[in-house]
Design an enzyme around this catalytic site. Sequence first.
Site, PDB file in Angstrom:
ATOM      1  N   ILE B 337       0.834  -1.206   0.000  1.00  0.00           N
ATOM      2  CA  ILE B 337       0.000   0.000   0.000  1.00  0.00           C
ATOM      3  C   ILE B 337       0.871   1.260   0.000  1.00  0.00           C
ATOM      4  O   ILE B 337       0.563   2.245  -0.661  1.00  0.00           O
ATOM      5  CB  ILE B 337      -0.975  -0.033   1.200  1.00  0.00           C
ATOM      6  CG1 ILE B 337      -2.027  -1.126   0.974  1.00  0.00           C
ATOM      7  CG2 ILE B 337      -1.637   1.328   1.421  1.00  0.00           C
ATOM      8  CD1 ILE B 337      -2.846  -1.483   2.194  1.00  0.00           C
ATOM      9  N   GLU B 363       9.485 -19.081  19.934  1.00  0.00           N
ATOM     10  CA  GLU B 363       8.463 -19.624  20.847  1.00  0.00           C
ATOM     11  C   GLU B 363       7.652 -20.721  20.158  1.00  0.00           C
ATOM     12  O   GLU B 363       6.445 -20.815  20.344  1.00  0.00           O
ATOM     13  CB  GLU B 363       7.518 -18.524  21.354  1.00  0.00           C
ATOM     14  CG  GLU B 363       8.125 -17.596  22.370  1.00  0.00           C
ATOM     15  CD  GLU B 363       8.277 -18.190  23.762  1.00  0.00           C
ATOM     16  OE1 GLU B 363       9.106 -17.649  24.507  1.00  0.00           O
ATOM     17  OE2 GLU B 363       7.604 -19.170  24.113  1.00  0.00           O
ATOM     18  N   SER B 366       5.635 -22.025  13.464  1.00  0.00           N
ATOM     19  CA  SER B 366       4.241 -22.247  13.055  1.00  0.00           C
ATOM     20  C   SER B 366       3.989 -23.734  12.828  1.00  0.00           C
ATOM     21  O   SER B 366       2.883 -24.233  13.068  1.00  0.00           O
ATOM     22  CB  SER B 366       3.934 -21.453  11.789  1.00  0.00           C
ATOM     23  OG  SER B 366       3.957 -20.076  12.091  1.00  0.00           O
ATOM     24  N   GLU B 367       5.029 -24.446  12.382  1.00  0.00           N
ATOM     25  CA  GLU B 367       4.876 -25.885  12.152  1.00  0.00           C
ATOM     26  C   GLU B 367       4.653 -26.608  13.485  1.00  0.00           C
ATOM     27  O   GLU B 367       3.792 -27.486  13.593  1.00  0.00           O
ATOM     28  CB  GLU B 367       6.117 -26.439  11.439  1.00  0.00           C
ATOM     29  CG  GLU B 367       6.281 -25.963   9.991  1.00  0.00           C
ATOM     30  CD  GLU B 367       6.639 -24.480   9.861  1.00  0.00           C
ATOM     31  OE1 GLU B 367       7.262 -23.915  10.788  1.00  0.00           O
ATOM     32  OE2 GLU B 367       6.277 -23.875   8.835  1.00  0.00           O
TER      33      GLU B 367
END
Lengths: 257, 377
Positions: B337, B363, B366-367
Amino acid sequence: MNIFVLMKRTFDTEEKIVIQNGKVSEEGAEFIINPYDEYAIEEAIQVRDKHGGEVTVVTVGNEDAEKELRTALAMGADKAVLINIEDDVEDGDQYTTAKVLAEYLKDKEADLILAGNVAIDGGSGQVGPRVAELLGIPYVTTITKLEIDGTNVKVVRDVEGDEEIIETSLPLLVTAQQGLNEPRYPSLPGIMKAKKKPLEELELDDLDLDEDDVEAKTKTIEIFLPPKKEAGKILQGDIADQVKELVSLLHTEAKVI
Amino acid sequence: MNLHFTEEQEMMRKMVREFAENEIAPFVERMERGEFPRPIIEKMAELGLMGITIPEQYGGAGMDFTSYIIAIHEISKVSATVGVILSVHTSVGTNPILYFGTEEQKKKYVPKLASGEYLGAFCLTEPGAGSDAASLKTTAIRRGDHYVLNGSKVFITNGGEADTYIVFARTNPEEKGSKGISAFIVEKNTPGLIIGKDEKKMGLHGSRTVQLSFEEMKVPAENLLGEEGQGFKIAMANLDVGRIGIAAQSLGIAEAALEHAIAYAKERIQFGKPIAEQQGIAFKLADMATNVEAAKLLVYHAASLRSRGLPCSKEASMAKLFASKTAMDNAIEAIQIFGGNGYTKDYPVERFFRDAKVCEIYEGTSEIQRLVISKQL
């Protein structure tokens, strides 16, 4: 020392003003303690910490103002008072607020009353001085420094960028200008303590006032937003021609010369 | 479900937001140049922000977990760097001592951590032990009244700045995997604690991330946290707290990207009108806003479960998975944008992009979050 702060709940400075049915819409808006009143609260706390006593923060409004009062308590004020006029007064003005506050304060034996120089919404700057007049005590507006020695008070006042040094005495009302201090953030322990501090709620009845006593002296005819800013114009061509064009535009279009 | 903040939470949110805008924002440029935000941490300490959830008896503010999440969220809107410093300090730097420490350990360390006099760090990850944390190789051998630690750690947030490190090491080399791991409280000036090189990170500039090594480092036996062999349990006990914290940090980045994109799109005029009124951009903003709202619900739902002491491992993973993806997606869209401006360091959106990526990694990647979630289906 018996210290009072007059506080107003106002729109957050970053809020966009929307007018609906001739009134400023409060829908979804964030509210804050009027920034000038924050200086007043901070100064009150500092004066108390130095000279002893108690700080009471007072506001006139509706129950929504409880949040801002709690914030003042979290900053370090000792007591809060909400004078709820929502059910009694439809369209108050500065006279209304000042009259209510003065009626509350008249038997409180206040040594020092602090308020903001102006509220950032209405911006009249009248309530502080009006309260002092009604109480018959001296007042100094737009202060940037406050020194108290016994009952003698030395005040530095901001006069459009210049300084005026004034000597006066307690009891006194002052209104705070930017630069008076750096208001503290409410600390987490302060926030946790705030809910245990006393918050008293009063109505006009409790002050032996009825709506006629506090009826507004002014009438708001219309509220409107400033005109939308037009895009600027960049003149082109020969400098001499540009100057001529500029002068003529200032004369015919902007009508400022 | 009720997403209504209590009066205290609301007051705190406003305070933190104001603090972040007035105090942290002017410091962002210095952090981007690599400066650790020590003055900011000192100011946060004065306000009680370094011990939000720590009970009052140990010098904290005694607020609930949701309040802590509010703080991480609001701070990360302005600086994900300060967000991660606070998150690591609280969730893995302080909580393990509070939850597993002896009364003596708690009295010795927690008040100093809660007041911000001490900064905390956590040393679990090793070069060969990332997602598979239980394969760590650092050893701790008991000799008389102390343990001797040898090994190395990587990606230690707050390393070199912290006063205490929670260190995980194998006290029983015979046992493989999660068994035989123990936790220790290590003070900063312990001989043999070597602060190695700073990682040259893509983002989160100003937060220090270092390699650490232990060379014949002697740790008093009284600094063993919990019991021998309890280390892995201690490491895992705070996972939910850590994950919701990083989810809140992600939410902050996602929301910041959205807010900057909206403001820019309303100002930027092309083809005679603000680009926010061009449908191609307007629809991007609509999607970004919707994802922020969804992330917010996941994050605060997980936080409220945790606040009430209810199980939340699935919800914490979902919040982290979704919020970190939203942070990344929104940062990418915000750059788009902003156009060419978005690709420059004169505007903040490229920073959001660099800061967001790590949220999908640390932490628990995602896997790993998907693994945690799928196992509970």
